[in-house]
Design an enzyme around this catalytic site. Sequence first.
Site, short mmCIF file in Angstrom:
data_model
loop_
_atom_site.label_atom_id
_atom_site.label_comp_id
_atom_site.label_asym_id
_atom_site.label_seq_id
_atom_site.Cartn_x
_atom_site.Cartn_y
_atom_site.Cartn_z
N THR A 21 0.85 -1.19 0.00
CA THR A 21 0.00 0.00 0.00
C THR A 21 0.88 1.25 0.00
O THR A 21 1.68 1.46 0.92
CB THR A 21 -0.92 0.00 1.23
OG1 THR A 21 -1.74 -1.18 1.20
CG2 THR A 21 -1.82 1.23 1.24
N GLU A 70 -7.38 -9.67 7.46
CA GLU A 70 -6.65 -10.63 8.29
C GLU A 70 -7.64 -11.63 8.88
O GLU A 70 -8.75 -11.28 9.27
CB GLU A 70 -5.89 -9.90 9.39
CG GLU A 70 -4.74 -9.06 8.84
CD GLU A 70 -3.77 -8.65 9.93
OE1 GLU A 70 -3.65 -9.36 10.94
OE2 GLU A 70 -3.12 -7.60 9.75
N ASN A 90 -9.71 1.78 2.12
CA ASN A 90 -9.36 1.73 3.55
C ASN A 90 -9.92 2.92 4.32
O ASN A 90 -10.38 2.78 5.46
CB ASN A 90 -7.85 1.66 3.71
CG ASN A 90 -7.30 0.27 3.42
OD1 ASN A 90 -8.07 -0.67 3.21
ND2 ASN A 90 -5.99 0.13 3.42
N TYR A 97 -24.95 5.79 -5.67
CA TYR A 97 -25.85 6.94 -5.81
C TYR A 97 -25.26 8.18 -5.14
O TYR A 97 -25.31 9.28 -5.70
CB TYR A 97 -27.21 6.61 -5.21
CG TYR A 97 -28.25 7.69 -5.47
CD1 TYR A 97 -28.96 7.72 -6.66
CD2 TYR A 97 -28.49 8.68 -4.53
CE1 TYR A 97 -29.91 8.71 -6.91
CE2 TYR A 97 -29.43 9.67 -4.77
CZ TYR A 97 -30.13 9.69 -5.95
OH TYR A 97 -31.06 10.69 -6.19
N ARG A 138 -20.14 9.55 -5.20
CA ARG A 138 -19.56 10.08 -6.44
C ARG A 138 -19.18 11.53 -6.18
O ARG A 138 -19.96 12.31 -5.60
CB ARG A 138 -20.57 9.98 -7.59
CG ARG A 138 -21.90 10.63 -7.31
CD ARG A 138 -22.91 10.33 -8.41
NE ARG A 138 -24.19 11.00 -8.14
CZ ARG A 138 -25.30 10.74 -8.81
NH1 ARG A 138 -25.29 9.84 -9.76
NH2 ARG A 138 -26.42 11.38 -8.53
N PHE A 193 -20.91 18.26 -6.28
CA PHE A 193 -21.16 19.47 -5.50
C PHE A 193 -21.75 19.10 -4.14
O PHE A 193 -21.98 17.92 -3.83
CB PHE A 193 -22.10 20.38 -6.28
CG PHE A 193 -22.17 21.79 -5.75
CD1 PHE A 193 -21.04 22.46 -5.34
CD2 PHE A 193 -23.39 22.45 -5.67
CE1 PHE A 193 -21.10 23.76 -4.86
CE2 PHE A 193 -23.47 23.74 -5.20
CZ PHE A 193 -22.32 24.40 -4.79
N CYS A 250 -34.13 17.59 3.71
CA CYS A 250 -33.93 16.48 4.66
C CYS A 250 -32.53 16.45 5.27
O CYS A 250 -32.38 16.53 6.50
CB CYS A 250 -34.22 15.15 3.98
SG CYS A 250 -35.93 14.95 3.46
#
Length: 446
Positions: free
Chosen positions: A134, A171, A224, A266, A269, A272, A278
């Site tokens: 990594t 692991e 991660n 949904y 991504r 803005f 809500c």
Amino acid sequence: MKDKQLNISVFGLGYVGCVSAACLAEAGHRVTGVDVNSVKVDLVASGRSPIVENGLDALTLSQVEAGRLTATLDTRTAINTTNLSLICVGTPSKSNGGLDLTYLESVCREIGSALAEKRADEDALPHLMVVRSTMLPGTVHGTVIPLLETTSGSKYGGKFVVAISPEFLREAKSLEDYANPPFIVIGADEEVTADRVLELYNNIEAPVFKVPIRTAEMVKYSCNLFHAMKVGFANEIGSLCKALGIDGPEVMQILCEDKKLNLSPYYLRPGFAFGGSCLPKDLRAILSKARELDVELPILGAILPSNAHQIDHAVKTILKHGRKRVGLLGLSFKAGTDDLRESPMVTLVERLIGRGIDIKIYDKDVVLARIGGANKAYIEKEIPHIDRVLSDSLEEVCNHAEVLVIATKTAPFDEIEAFLRDDHYIFDFIGLIRQRTTDRYEGICW
């Protein structure tokens, strides 16, 4: 047709290296494990795993007995007898949080020195290095390749090529995850290199993504970081539920049943800021209740400031071009609705007007005559002069604009394209024309 047998050296007999070596040997390849630690080398050579995991000892022993898995301290022997190497060394943290690349740099120097002495057939392919460690984006091109070039005396693409294929192993469940990964990610500069890496996965069925090297480096970190955030999020929900006398695990169990929104692309991504009637309201209510209960929710508490930062970023990006006429395509918080309550576009408009920007707005779903109730009260408070800036003509807004901001999918691109000029600067919030980029196009997160 029988799969091609590869001669593979695996550098670093830690968790990823041991699992990779044993599984590749089981797939029929000849594998040599390499490490500077003689204890690890001796254990593997004797058929035992240095790593404790159910089933790994038995798999290691069976592959050693079959003659497909060996181990050595000698880098030169490993390089000379193989044509593909996996780099699986650790990249631990420094005291300041940065990556310690000591082991990576050391193994690259050793491999490069061995390559300098390796004689290859004239028609042989370059030795393929596949990084599984990594590493931060840019490490392959900024550290691995330069070190290999310096120590091997060969340019990238000569004696060697490099790719990266991150591991996605848990692991205690790594054998299961190796055989059933969520996907296979291969970062390479050339298609032929990616295809060579793909031979490692001939016996594994999973979606394959061949991407640029930096993208593959970042995918691993993104996974991660998302896992870490999910654990923290679940813990904060659990803490709040406990204070309210609610069964937190049951709440999260039900949440995970929603694969349509909660576990989907949904929301995941880049784009803005969020808005609407809500999400902002519910965040404020929960944070207010948590303060009342003296429950700390640092992750949830950071969401609204992060969202506001995205609006700040948009304002700065629009203003930096020094153009005064802006056309905004989309005003509601999402396409297909006329709901303007807490729309980040409304906040953006108010901020731009306050900076002296001459703005025109097109949104086919927002018709002033139809707006009423709380929605009307909100817009009259935030943009009392909306009737002057809102137009029902896409052409008028595009003709007005020097900077065109695509805020929602209020119009398909072919309709917008008909009114574009060569001097238009396009700022895209939603990736509507991401595949048609020019030097006068910019995305908010790309």
